[in-house]
Design a protein around this motif. Structure first.
Motif, PDB file in Angstrom:
ATOM      1  N   GLU A  12       0.816  -1.209   0.000  1.00 30.68           N
ATOM      2  CA  GLU A  12       0.000   0.000   0.000  1.00 30.68           C
ATOM      3  C   GLU A  12       0.850   1.259   0.000  1.00 30.68           C
ATOM      4  N   ALA A  13       0.378   2.234  -0.707  1.00 27.88           N
ATOM      5  CA  ALA A  13       1.072   3.528  -0.717  1.00 27.88           C
ATOM      6  C   ALA A  13       0.568   4.368   0.452  1.00 27.88           C
ATOM      7  N   GLY A  14       1.140   5.536   0.594  1.00 28.95           N
ATOM      8  CA  GLY A  14       0.628   6.486   1.579  1.00 28.95           C
ATOM      9  C   GLY A  14       1.186   6.286   2.966  1.00 28.95           C
ATOM     10  N   ASP A  15       0.400   6.757   3.944  1.00 32.62           N
ATOM     11  CA  ASP A  15       0.883   6.793   5.314  1.00 32.62           C
ATOM     12  C   ASP A  15       0.717   5.442   6.004  1.00 32.62           C
ATOM     13  N   TYR A  68      -0.199   3.281   9.443  1.00 32.83           N
ATOM     14  CA  TYR A  68      -1.199   3.523  10.485  1.00 32.83           C
ATOM     15  C   TYR A  68      -1.213   2.326  11.419  1.00 32.83           C
ATOM     16  N   TYR A 120     -15.376   1.033   4.381  1.00 28.40           N
ATOM     17  CA  TYR A 120     -14.517   0.287   3.456  1.00 28.40           C
ATOM     18  C   TYR A 120     -15.318  -0.724   2.630  1.00 28.40           C
ATOM     19  N   VAL A 156     -11.157   6.745  11.973  1.00 30.41           N
ATOM     20  CA  VAL A 156      -9.728   6.980  11.802  1.00 30.41           C
ATOM     21  C   VAL A 156      -9.338   8.263  12.541  1.00 30.41           C
ATOM     22  N   THR A 205       3.017  12.909  13.556  1.00 34.60           N
ATOM     23  CA  THR A 205       1.601  12.599  13.412  1.00 34.60           C
ATOM     24  C   THR A 205       1.435  11.081  13.413  1.00 34.60           C
ATOM     25  N   CYS A 256      -1.453   7.930  12.929  1.00 31.33           N
ATOM     26  CA  CYS A 256      -2.793   7.605  12.465  1.00 31.33           C
ATOM     27  C   CYS A 256      -3.253   6.326  13.145  1.00 31.33           C
ATOM     28  N   ARG A 289      -6.448   3.586  13.624  1.00 27.51           N
ATOM     29  CA  ARG A 289      -7.675   3.208  12.953  1.00 27.51           C
ATOM     30  C   ARG A 289      -8.410   2.178  13.809  1.00 27.51           C
TER      31      ARG A 289
END
Lengths: 160, 464, 388
Positions: free
Chosen positions: A27-30, A32, A66, A73, A84, A86, A88
């Motif tokens: 997965e891309a992005g941040d 969590y 989802y 979140v 920061t 995240c 969930r």
């Protein structure tokens, strides 16, 4: 403090509360952390109050559908440590319920009302969990994927 | 430094002429480039400001001529002793009504132009456009005025008034109907009556609307009747915003009676009379402007300042426009009013603006005295003479002086409105009760002591 | 910094033996001259004193987030214009940067520099409106029209560059919609030269006006701890003396390469965190924005303004990302969840005004009705963004 260090600290403190860590697969992005719904309040409380963590700010609270599960979140900010995190919480579609964190962050008040309004997530312990964006007598939770738009509302026809 | 893409140098310096020119010509509407500086057309104002004094002087001169030529004031006999006051009263009511209408129309237009020019706008420009001109000399294409000439929207107020009259007159269902209907009438009446004691000119032997020997007291009493109308309107509207407006009006207007009264008393002490015409008479004709009360003693100057600021509060003008504060209370007490009822409130507001300014001019700025000693001596002589022409001239000059001075004050009222933010209720009350009241007492005591010390004022003591 | 949620008690008990008065519920809005849109707040008043207030929002709810789930990524950008319609460029920018981060797009340098210019100009335009309407809330109408004259010039600059005056849709995913015309940069420079001295005029006209200071100072004091707990950001937070600016703390675009200050409230004329501090932060930010624009103008390279790989239908990889920028009103965050298809699973907009407005109830009790208007004005929200 980097995000990975923050994750490691949380995992060390609450090994039983974290379901899984980081991005799954490619997965891309941040990254969590997925937290158990019943332990969320403890985790957030510790993150806010622990002198080493100091997550002073609830940056954003979003409800997400989802398709299979709902999720709440939390983007928490530590301005002292410039990081920061995240969190969930995955919630079953039938009974999405998680403890409110309005006692920790004032910002959670309206954000939780919004998630309740649009996705029907119940935040137990919220002082006034009522609809905020939609009208008070609105039926259903518009941001859910299975939401069907009403054909009529107080005589206003929806012809689209 | 040259920009990569353009031919001009990128920065021409902070606040440079070139930058301003580019912004005005390319980024703003070039037709209005003059306006954006906020200075356009100010030169027009001295001429435009003459309009009301000249017109009013004409009105009063005509009335004086009618009275003089019909010999109304010199008639004797049982019939005339009853009919004369009735006829004179009727005549005065019409003169004042016409004056109020002219003034209000002009003042609304002026307010719009003053505000516009302070705000980099042009204000109304189109209504009253004159199409076609009169050729005076065809060969040289000489016209009396341009072919299509708009004298700065001079008919705008008339158009607004017609629009207001054509609008539907609404009375809310749950309003207190009779009080609602009565309120604007009461408010207007209060202002209207207060015009009676203003001496517009010095030819008093014949008449003045009502030259009461308690004129100042009468004025102070009747100007607060307007507040009653406002409170009635706010209460009867059955609207919370209107109620707030009425509460504020009650608090503010009644409180500001006190400093106003003290300022009045300081002038009364200086003149030694409550009669308004006596107060004006005491400010001339010798010594020119130096005889005006505002220059007579520092205490009277302070009293004038207190009176002028308090009068803004009295007639609910910014920065004391709390009863109708549009950003807080929608429109305050007249939220529910529409059509003619609203315009009567509007008329009352502008009439009140004028009447407080006129009273300031009369009490402190020399009233009908022009401030030019020879002219003032002529006025004093003409007022006593029996000839028609000198009397008419004295009326014209006197009215021009009073109205001209008031118009200057009205201009400052407008300039204040378009400059300052609005004060809060407790600040307004603080200013009144903790600043103006002590200073008002000071002016009264100090002014009295000054009069005892320099009897007849300092010009007499110094210049003989 | 140890923030605690210590909101003071609301309705204060009345002293025994006091005159018996009746409390009144007053409904401010949704149609009211000073609610800056369709905001409604029900106020419990005792005479002119506000005892409690209950904000109601949602009158401008347009289902932005639902729509964003049903159109593809490129088509969301125009909808972001309508969020904070006074700072559309910044909204476009926030959304585009989020998606670009998810996709790992590199945008051309000219586009980056132009983006900084338009974002800062839009900040000035937005603060000009805030300045003007705040003057209006306090009863002074003249500053509003002076501010609008200068805002007009900015809108004209935007009209030249993208053809629109309010909803620009100029910043696109991968770059910009169009390149700037040749003379545009000179016009921007002229505007900055023209505009900077005007800020001194505004200070003279409104900021340091005695009545205005009396109205705005010591009113609606927002302590830093409360501001942080309620998630306030932007001028509202900085007015309370917290030096927090995303442009400094987590620089995006090329904000780390320009010099500028972050103005904070200092309690100069009253208490730290009062309405005047929040107002003054905006006025000072206009100066800083001009400073930034000047520096950016010095180096705007030639070249394309659109990344070549961004012109197809966008399918960001599976994943989720939260990214934020400094909007004129605070931290504008976008939370985008992608499942690898051309439509997002969820786009959540963390709008700054939503959080800033929620603190209203905390700071507005015990003030007077006229102060209520000043406090609402000092928060400077845009309902389009609060209700989305």
């Amino acid at each position: 403090m980097t995000r990975a260090e923050a994750h490691a600290a949380i995992l060390a403190k609450f090994p039983d509360a974290i379901v899984r860590d980081g991005r799954e697969g490619k997965e891309a992005g941040d990254p969590y952390l997925v937290v158990k719904a019943e332990r969320l309040h403890d985790v957030v409380k510790w993150m806010k109050e622990d002198p080493g963590m100091r997550f002073e700010v609830l940056q954003c609270l979003s409800g997400v559908d989802y398709g299979k599960d709902l999720a709440s979140v939390y983007h928490l900010d530590s301005w002292t440590n410039k990081v920061t995190v995240c969190l969930r919480v995955e919630l079953p579609r039938e009974k999405p319920e998680v403890a409110s964190i309005t006692d920790l962050y004032g910002a959670a008040d309206w954000h939780e009302r919004e998630a309740y309004d649009l996705l029907g997530i119940t935040y137990t312990g919220h002082p006034k969990l009522v609809r905020i964006l939609c009208a008070e007598d609105w039926v259903g939770y518009p941001l859910r994927k299975d939401y069907v738009f009403p054909k009529e509302y107080h005589g206003i026809k929806n012809d689209l | 430094m040259t920009g990569p893409a353009g031919s001009l140098p990128l920065s021409t310096g902070r606040g440079s002429r070139e930058a301003t020119a580019i912004v005005y010509q390319e980024l703003l509407n070039p037709h209005h480039a003059q306006t954006y500086t906020g200075r356009a057309y100010w030169g027009l104002f001295p001429f435009a400001a003459l309009f009301v004094p000249v017109l009013t002087a004409g009105l009063f001169v005509a009335w004086e001529a009618v009275v003089h030529l019909t010999g109304l004031t010199r008639t004797t006999g049982e019939f005339w002793s009853v009919a004369r006051p009735l006829l004179l009263g009727l005549g005065w009511v019409h003169v004042i009504l016409i004056f109020i209408t002219i003034f209000s129309m002009y003042a609304v237009w002026m307010e719009r132009k003053v505000s516009a020019h302070m705000q980099c706008r042009t204000g109304p420009m189109e209504v009253g456009r004159i199409q076609g001109s009169i050729f005076l000399w065809k060969r040289f294409n000489f016209r009396l005025w341009p072919k299509s000439w708009s004298p700065h929207g001079w008919l705008q107020t008339l158009a607004d008034g017609l629009k207001l009259m054509a609008k539907e007159d609404l009375i809310p269902k749950d309003a207190d109907r009779w009080i609602f209907i009565l309120a604007p009438i009461v408010a207007f009446t209060g202002v209207f009556i207060s015009f009676l004691v203003i001496p517009f000119h010095g030819v008093l032997s014949s008449f003045i609307p009502a030259d009461l020997d308690t004129g100042v007291f009468f004025f102070a009493a009747v100007t607060s009747i307007e507040a009653i109308g406002v409170i009635m309107a706010g209460w009867a509207s059955n609207n919370k915003w209107a109620l707030f407006g009425a509460m504020r009006a009650a608090t503010q207007v009644v409180s500001y009676e006190l400093p106003i009264g003290l300022a009045f008393l300081t002038a009364v002490v200086a003149a030694g009379s409550l009669r308004v015409s006596d107060i004006v008479a005491a400010q001339g004709p010798d010594y020119g402007m130096l005889a005006w009360f505002v220059f007579r003693s520092p205490f009277l100057l302070l009293a004038f300042v207190i009176y002028f600021i308090s009068s803004l509060a009295e007639c609910k003008r910014a920065p004391f426009d709390l009863p109708e504060a549009e950003s807080e209370l929608i429109s305050g007490f007249h939220t529910e009013y529409s059509s003619m009822r609203f315009s009567i409130f509007f008329l009352a507001e502008y009439a009140a603006m004028y009447v407080v300014a006129a009273f300031a001019a009369v009490l402190f700025l020399g009233g009908w005295w022009t401030g030019i000693a020879p002219v003032d001596h002529f006025l004093a002589d003409a007022a006593k003479s029996d000839g028609l022409l000198p009397r008419l001239a004295a009326v014209g000059i006197g009215v021009f002086a009073v109205v001209g001075k008031s118009m200057i004050l009205v201009f400052f009222q407008m300039a204040a409105r378009w400059t300052y933010p609005r004060a809060r209720l407790d600040q307004v009350m603080y200013l009144c009760l903790k600043v103006f009241l002590p200073f008002g007492l000071l002016t009264l005591v100090g002014g009295t002591a000054w009069e005892l010390w320099l009897e007849g004022g300092w010009p007499k003591a110094l210049l003989g | 910094m140890s923030p605690e949620l210590q909101s003071p008690p609301l309705a204060q008990p009345r002293a025994p033996g006091d005159v018996r008065t009746e409390e009144m519920l007053l409904n401010i809005g949704p149609q009211h001259p000073s609610t800056h849109g369709v905001f409604r707040v029900v106020v419990q008043t005792d005479g002119e004193i506000v005892l409690d207030s209950e904000p109601h929002i949602g009158y401008l709810h347009r289902c932005f987030e639902k729509i964003a789930e049903s159109v593809d990524y490129l088509k969301v950008t125009p909808y972001t214009d309508r969020l904070d319609y006074l700072a559309s460029m910044c909204n476009n920018l926030g959304y585009c940067l989020t998606v670009e981060k998810l996709m790992g797009l590199q945008i051309p340098r000219r586009a980056t520099r132009l983006r900084m210019i338009v974002a800062e100009l839009n900040r000035v335009a937005s603060h000009l409106l805030a300045f003007g309407t705040y003057g209006m809330d306090s009863g002074a109408i003249t500053p509003f029209l002076h501010a609008f004259r200068d805002r007009e010039a900015i809108l004209k600059l935007f009209e030249i560059i993208c053809g629109q005056r309010l909803n620009y849709n100029y910043v696109r995913i991968g770059g910009l919609a169009e390149d700037a015309p040749p003379r545009w940069l000179d016009q921007v420079a002229a505007f900055v030269d023209f505009f900077e001295p005007k800020i001194d005029e505004y200070d003279a006209l409104l900021s340091y006006n005695g009545i205005f200071i009396k109205r705005a100072a010591n009113i609606g004091v927002l302590p830093a701890a409360t501001a942080i707990s309620w998630g306030c950001t932007g001028p509202v937070l900085r007015g309370s003396g917290v030096r927090r600016d995303i442009r400094k703390d987590e620089p995006y675009l090329e904000y780390d390469k320009v010099e500028f200050d972050v103005p904070i409230g200092r309690g100069e004329v009253g208490t730290l965190g009062d309405c005047w501090d929040r107002y003054m932060v905006r006025v000072r930010e206009m100066r800083e924005a001009c400073k930034i624009v000047r520096q950016v103008l010095k180096d705007v390279p030639e070249g394309p303004v659109m990344a070549p790989e961004a012109k197809k239908v966008l399918r960001p990889p599976k994943g989720e990302v939260y990214y934020r920028i400094e909007n004129p009103r605070g931290e504008l965050g976008f939370y985008v969840v992608s499942d690898g298809k051309d439509k997002a699973v969820r786009i959540k907009c963390r709008s700054p005004a939503f959080c800033n407005l929620s603190v209203l109830r905390e700071i507005a009790h015990g003030c007077m009705l006229a102060d209520m208007i000043m406090i609402i004005g000092s928060i400077d929200f845009v309902m389009g963004e609060v209700d989305r």
